[in-house]
Write a protein that holds these residues in place. Structure first.
Motif, PDB file in Angstrom:
ATOM      1  N   ASP A   1      30.100  40.609  46.301  1.00 34.84           N
ATOM      2  CA  ASP A   1      28.860  41.368  46.120  1.00 34.84           C
ATOM      3  C   ASP A   1      28.346  41.237  44.694  1.00 34.84           C
ATOM      4  OD1 ASP A   1      29.031  42.367  48.754  1.00 34.84           O
ATOM      5  OD2 ASP A   1      30.326  44.001  48.069  1.00 34.84           O
ATOM      6  N   PHE A   2      29.278  41.251  43.742  1.00 35.43           N
ATOM      7  CA  PHE A   2      28.893  41.133  42.335  1.00 35.43           C
ATOM      8  C   PHE A   2      28.244  39.780  42.082  1.00 35.43           C
ATOM      9  CE2 PHE A   2      29.586  40.176  37.875  1.00 35.43           C
ATOM     10  CZ  PHE A   2      29.131  41.333  37.263  1.00 35.43           C
ATOM     11  N   LYS A   3      28.856  38.720  42.596  1.00 34.44           N
ATOM     12  CA  LYS A   3      28.301  37.376  42.408  1.00 34.44           C
ATOM     13  C   LYS A   3      26.940  37.259  43.091  1.00 34.44           C
ATOM     14  CE  LYS A   3      29.602  32.527  42.555  1.00 34.44           C
ATOM     15  NZ  LYS A   3      30.705  31.595  42.818  1.00 34.44           N
TER      16      LYS A   3
ATOM     17  N   GLN B   1      33.327  36.610  34.916  1.00 32.42           N
ATOM     18  CA  GLN B   1      34.148  35.700  35.703  1.00 32.42           C
ATOM     19  C   GLN B   1      35.255  36.458  36.442  1.00 32.42           C
ATOM     20  OE1 GLN B   1      35.259  33.041  32.538  1.00 32.42           O
ATOM     21  NE2 GLN B   1      33.540  31.657  32.934  1.00 32.42           N
ATOM     22  N   TYR B   2      35.897  37.402  35.778  1.00 30.05           N
ATOM     23  CA  TYR B   2      36.940  38.204  36.430  1.00 30.05           C
ATOM     24  C   TYR B   2      36.356  39.016  37.583  1.00 30.05           C
ATOM     25  CZ  TYR B   2      39.939  37.341  32.319  1.00 30.05           C
ATOM     26  OH  TYR B   2      40.686  36.771  31.329  1.00 30.05           O
ATOM     27  N   TYR B   3      35.208  39.642  37.361  1.00 28.64           N
ATOM     28  CA  TYR B   3      34.590  40.453  38.411  1.00 28.64           C
ATOM     29  C   TYR B   3      34.219  39.593  39.612  1.00 28.64           C
ATOM     30  CZ  TYR B   3      34.119  44.265  34.997  1.00 28.64           C
ATOM     31  OH  TYR B   3      34.353  45.251  34.075  1.00 28.64           O
ATOM     32  N   GLU B   4      33.728  38.384  39.361  1.00 28.76           N
ATOM     33  CA  GLU B   4      33.343  37.503  40.461  1.00 28.76           C
ATOM     34  C   GLU B   4      34.549  36.957  41.206  1.00 28.76           C
ATOM     35  OE1 GLU B   4      30.530  34.523  39.253  1.00 28.76           O
ATOM     36  OE2 GLU B   4      28.990  36.031  38.828  1.00 28.76           O
TER      37      GLU B   4
ATOM     38  N   GLN C   1      44.506  42.425  40.628  1.00 32.80           N
ATOM     39  CA  GLN C   1      43.173  42.770  41.137  1.00 32.80           C
ATOM     40  C   GLN C   1      42.354  43.428  40.030  1.00 32.80           C
ATOM     41  OE1 GLN C   1      43.145  45.517  44.406  1.00 32.80           O
ATOM     42  NE2 GLN C   1      40.972  45.317  44.729  1.00 32.80           N
ATOM     43  N   VAL C   2      41.093  43.064  39.961  1.00 23.90           N
ATOM     44  CA  VAL C   2      40.164  43.651  38.996  1.00 23.90           C
ATOM     45  C   VAL C   2      39.118  44.444  39.768  1.00 23.90           C
ATOM     46  CG1 VAL C   2      38.369  43.161  37.281  1.00 23.90           C
ATOM     47  CG2 VAL C   2      40.458  41.814  37.299  1.00 23.90           C
ATOM     48  N   LYS C   3      39.038  45.744  39.456  1.00 24.29           N
ATOM     49  CA  LYS C   3      38.010  46.579  40.067  1.00 24.29           C
ATOM     50  C   LYS C   3      36.816  46.632  39.121  1.00 24.29           C
ATOM     51  CE  LYS C   3      38.726  50.174  42.413  1.00 24.29           C
ATOM     52  NZ  LYS C   3      38.982  51.524  42.883  1.00 24.29           N
ATOM     53  N   ILE C   4      35.635  46.608  39.712  1.00 24.56           N
ATOM     54  CA  ILE C   4      34.418  46.700  38.912  1.00 24.56           C
ATOM     55  C   ILE C   4      34.171  48.179  38.628  1.00 24.56           C
ATOM     56  CG2 ILE C   4      31.950  46.209  38.853  1.00 24.56           C
ATOM     57  CD1 ILE C   4      32.623  43.899  40.886  1.00 24.56           C
ATOM     58  N   PRO C   5      34.141  48.571  37.348  1.00 25.18           N
ATOM     59  CA  PRO C   5      33.964  49.985  37.002  1.00 25.18           C
ATOM     60  C   PRO C   5      32.644  50.567  37.503  1.00 25.18           C
ATOM     61  CG  PRO C   5      34.650  48.708  35.089  1.00 25.18           C
ATOM     62  CD  PRO C   5      34.304  47.734  36.176  1.00 25.18           C
ATOM     63  N   ARG C   6      32.653  51.865  37.763  1.00 22.08           N
ATOM     64  CA  ARG C   6      31.467  52.562  38.254  1.00 22.08           C
ATOM     65  C   ARG C   6      30.267  52.346  37.331  1.00 22.08           C
ATOM     66  NH1 ARG C   6      31.706  58.815  39.612  1.00 22.08           N
ATOM     67  NH2 ARG C   6      33.026  57.940  41.220  1.00 22.08           N
ATOM     68  N   ALA C   7      30.479  52.406  36.028  1.00 20.25           N
ATOM     69  CA  ALA C   7      29.372  52.225  35.080  1.00 20.25           C
ATOM     70  C   ALA C   7      28.726  50.849  35.252  1.00 20.25           C
ATOM     71  CB  ALA C   7      29.851  52.417  33.649  1.00 20.25           C
TER      72      ALA C   7
END
Length: 78
Positions: free
Chosen positions: A5-7, A32-35, A43-49
């Protein structure tokens, strides 16, 4: 928001990874980590902010300087 979704968000806005990092105030490596959804096997979670910033940018909000008028607290019933 998942990695895919981020990508998709970035590509929908026509942003390069470098541009996405700049508008979000992050390093390109974090994009790159988020994608990818992981960093060094973890696992890398995308922060709420960051998720909220992505939403705001997709709605055309480029900056926010706070409310233009005083906000009153809502009273709770009970």
């Amino acid at each position: 928001m998942e990695a895919g979704d981020f990508k998709k968000w970035r590509k929908t806005l026509g942003l390069s990874q470098k541009d996405a990092a700049q508008v979000l105030g992050l390093k390109r490596r974090m994009i790159q980590y988020y994608e990818k959804g992981e960093r060094d096997g973890d696992q890398v979670k995308i922060p709420r902010a960051v998720r909220l910033a992505c939403y705001a940018l997709s709605q055309g909000v480029e900056d926010y300087n706070g409310p233009s008028r005083k906000i009153h607290m809502l009273k709770k019933d009970g």
